[in-house]
Scaffold this active site. Structure first.
Site, mmCIF file in Angstrom:
data_model
loop_
_atom_site.group_PDB
_atom_site.id
_atom_site.type_symbol
_atom_site.label_atom_id
_atom_site.label_comp_id
_atom_site.label_asym_id
_atom_site.label_seq_id
_atom_site.Cartn_x
_atom_site.Cartn_y
_atom_site.Cartn_z
ATOM 1 N N ASP A 199 0.812 -1.226 0.000
ATOM 2 C CA ASP A 199 0.000 0.000 0.000
ATOM 3 C C ASP A 199 0.840 1.267 0.000
ATOM 4 O O ASP A 199 1.939 1.310 0.538
ATOM 5 C CB ASP A 199 -0.947 0.037 1.197
ATOM 6 C CG ASP A 199 -1.857 1.252 1.134
ATOM 7 O OD1 ASP A 199 -2.679 1.306 0.223
ATOM 8 O OD2 ASP A 199 -1.697 2.163 1.969
ATOM 9 N N HIS A 226 -3.872 -2.017 -3.076
ATOM 10 C CA HIS A 226 -4.270 -0.631 -3.329
ATOM 11 C C HIS A 226 -4.437 -0.559 -4.843
ATOM 12 O O HIS A 226 -3.437 -0.535 -5.567
ATOM 13 C CB HIS A 226 -3.141 0.266 -2.796
ATOM 14 C CG HIS A 226 -3.003 1.626 -3.391
ATOM 15 N ND1 HIS A 226 -2.979 2.776 -2.617
ATOM 16 C CD2 HIS A 226 -2.861 2.047 -4.674
ATOM 17 C CE1 HIS A 226 -2.820 3.833 -3.407
ATOM 18 N NE2 HIS A 226 -2.743 3.420 -4.655
ATOM 19 N N ASN A 357 -5.221 9.837 -1.969
ATOM 20 C CA ASN A 357 -5.147 8.793 -2.984
ATOM 21 C C ASN A 357 -5.942 7.585 -2.515
ATOM 22 O O ASN A 357 -5.597 7.002 -1.485
ATOM 23 C CB ASN A 357 -3.676 8.409 -3.198
ATOM 24 C CG ASN A 357 -3.498 7.251 -4.176
ATOM 25 O OD1 ASN A 357 -4.466 6.626 -4.620
ATOM 26 N ND2 ASN A 357 -2.253 6.951 -4.509
ATOM 27 N N ASP A 384 -7.753 4.445 6.385
ATOM 28 C CA ASP A 384 -6.572 4.908 5.640
ATOM 29 C C ASP A 384 -5.989 6.149 6.323
ATOM 30 O O ASP A 384 -5.597 7.114 5.666
ATOM 31 C CB ASP A 384 -6.909 5.191 4.172
ATOM 32 C CG ASP A 384 -5.647 5.331 3.305
ATOM 33 O OD1 ASP A 384 -4.525 5.167 3.840
ATOM 34 O OD2 ASP A 384 -5.785 5.629 2.099
ATOM 35 N N HIS A 388 0.405 13.436 8.126
ATOM 36 C CA HIS A 388 1.566 14.062 7.495
ATOM 37 C C HIS A 388 1.980 15.284 8.299
ATOM 38 O O HIS A 388 1.162 15.882 9.001
ATOM 39 C CB HIS A 388 1.239 14.517 6.067
ATOM 40 C CG HIS A 388 1.135 13.391 5.085
ATOM 41 N ND1 HIS A 388 2.209 12.621 4.712
ATOM 42 C CD2 HIS A 388 0.074 12.899 4.404
ATOM 43 C CE1 HIS A 388 1.816 11.699 3.835
ATOM 44 N NE2 HIS A 388 0.524 11.843 3.632
ATOM 45 N N GLY A 403 -3.108 12.133 1.494
ATOM 46 C CA GLY A 403 -3.554 11.499 2.726
ATOM 47 C C GLY A 403 -4.294 12.425 3.659
ATOM 48 O O GLY A 403 -4.088 13.642 3.660
HETATM 49 ZN ZN LIG Z 1 -3.518 3.068 -0.446
#
Ligand SMILES: [Zn+2]
Length: 513
Positions: A199, A226, A357, A384, A388, A403
């Site tokens: 992933d 993914h 994503n 998910d 960051h 993300g």
């Molecule tokens: Zn992913």
């Protein structure tokens, strides 16, 4: 909160007097109880005694929800009582809810290598704040989790954190996540890897995927892919469509996901002919074609499961333009939702916190995902969670890292869908508990549910209480949430993992009975 819901968490020896809360408030704690000031110190402590009365219990494992009471003694669920008749009067699902602790099939805790963004300790605190008691960590760390020693380091960090959150770990599919050769899957499985994933990127080639599915099947593990056809997403920034066109962002076509799903399913069908134990899990699906292909594959008997994230279920690409309405609120009477025509723009465009994503999709795509949840095509919701640093995220949209820091806001978004009538509360909780447990199977190593005699794995949240999403209230080091400044309902009051205290809301102790 539920009228008269009373709760009393205690730590330490013995059982306190059974104080009952006054109507309309949660009562908690005596002098030995979980105190606000001492909350941090209580993390990891065995829950000696807890009585929750007049709450709404949701137990997807038994398919039951309703008014009830729950007692925990010495970390074990001692009694689950369903109330009926006059005892149940005035208790509904709009107040305090008790459910099994949530299980996240997909989270990034960034350790080792990116501790500025998250650590096992900070991620575990964030998970508990979100109501999660089990997390499955993705292996795209630095170094990646492609060797037993790295995995052992993560397990050691989980123990050292003091958090009782159950940390499960995926190993990589390929060595170094390079996409060229298989990692040492057997060694990783022996070290405790619950499955394998590259992933952050797809399993690069069909050939590698085929071998990985075969080998993982012999180890009793799934391959978690993914799905992204990378040749279609070079430089892609936003879902291909009206919003990307108007904002001048490079389009990310639905076909990039759907074609990867098709490849994966074709390879899986080929593999199961030789190896019936092969298992494929497709993570963060976001477009109707993907959902439909999984629906058809399941109908054909293929051993495939999938998840959708809370942000792909509530948010849409309109948010990139500055709209802040939830996906189901978009007006599609004219075919394609248009936030400008609808005068739905209320914020600045290009918030880099929305870069993710796969990208946030059109409202119509979200509705297709919701249908997949309702009809059982989608097995689980997975966050998910992708924290960051500000350095990587607070930059021009097209340069921002992909993300969303989402493990703490997942419940709030899901409850928005429930409040809007898009999803039943039972199914929503199922997708956060029994659903992911079914995906993990025996890898989870325990039974999920409100089960008398079992160790307490619980979340207690109040649908009638909100919390403000701010950099200060998020316990994750990743403050990259598009929901900053927003109030979410479903405030988590208490999370208990393996019979130990994982999170206590300040307010849970500040209102003595
Ligand atoms: Zn992913």
């Amino acid at each position: 909160m539920a009228e008269g819901a009373a709760s009393k968490p205690r730590r330490g020896a013995g059982r306190g007097a059974g104080s009952r809360g006054a109507a309309g408030r949660t009562s908690a704690a005596d002098a030995n109880g979980v105190g606000a000031a001492g909350a941090a110190a209580d993390i990891g402590v065995r829950l000696a005694s807890l009585e929750i009365s007049r709450a709404w219990l949701v137990d997807p494992a038994s398919g039951r929800e309703g008014p009830g009471e729950l007692v925990v003694q010495d970390g074990m669920i001692e009694a689950v009582t369903w109330l009926e008749g006059a005892d149940a009067d005035g208790i509904d699902d709009a107040g305090v809810v008790v459910a099994p602790g949530f299980i996240d099939l997909h989270a990034h805790f960034r350790e080792p290598g990116f501790e500025d963004a998250e650590t096992i300790a900070s991620g575990s605190a964030a998970a508990a704040h979100g109501g999660f008691t089990t997390v499955c960590l993705m292996p795209n760390t630095s170094p990646p989790i492609d060797q037993a020693g790295v995995l052992a380091g993560i397990r050691a960090a989980a123990v050292a954190s003091g958090s009782p959150i159950e940390v499960l770990v995926y190993g990589t599919v390929t060595a170094g996540r390079g996409g060229e050769t298989l990692a040492e899957l057997g060694e990783l499985a022996d070290a405790g890897a619950v499955g394998f994933s590259d992933d952050g990127a797809p399993v690069r080639s069909a050939d590698i995927l085929r071998n990985a599915l075969l080998y993982a099947a012999m180890l009793g593990r799934a391959i978690v892919d993914h799905p992204e056809e990378s040749s279609l997403t070079v430089g892609a920034e936003a879902n291909e469509g009206l919003v990307a066109t108007v904002l001048g962002l490079k389009g990310w076509p639905a076909a990039a996901e759907e074609s990867a799903v098709a490849r994966d399913l074709a390879v899986l069908a080929d593999v199961v002919a030789d190896q019936p134990g092969a298992r494929l899990h497709l993570t963060h699906l976001s477009v109707p074609g993907s959902i439909q292909r999984v629906r058809e594959a399941k109908a054909a008997g293929l051993p495939v499961t999938c998840d959708v994230t809370p942000h792909h279920l509530a948010l849409s690409d309109e948010w990139l333009a500055g709209a802040r309405r939830f996906a189901w609120a978009a007006d599609e009477r004219h075919g394609i939702a248009d936030p400008w025509r609808d005068h739905a723009i209320t914020a600045e465009p290009y918030d880099p916190a929305l870069r993710v994503n796969p990208p946030l999709r059109r409202p119509a795509d979200v509705l297709a995902c919701l249908r997949g949840l309702a009809d059982g095509t989608v097995d689980a919701m997975a966050t998910d969670h992708a924290p960051h640093t500000s350095v990587d995220k607070d930059v021009e949209f097209g340069l921002a890292a992909n993300g969303i820091s989402g493990i703490e806001t997942a419940l709030g978004l899901v409850l928005e869908a429930v409040a809007a009538g898009e999803l039943g509360l039972m199914r929503a909780i199922d997708l956060l508990t029994a659903g992911p447990a079914r995906v993990l199977g025996e890898r989870l190593g325990r039974t999920v549910g409100l089960i008398e005699g079992a160790p307490a794995n619980l979340v207690v949240f109040d649908r009638g209480a909100t919390w403000d999403v701010t950099p200060e209230t998020l316990l994750s080091r990743g403050k990259n949430s598009p929901l900053l400044g927003r109030a979410l309902s479903g405030r988590v009051l208490l999370t208990v993992a393996g019979g130990r205290i994982a999170h206590v809301d300040d307010g849970f102790a500040e209102r003595p009975g």
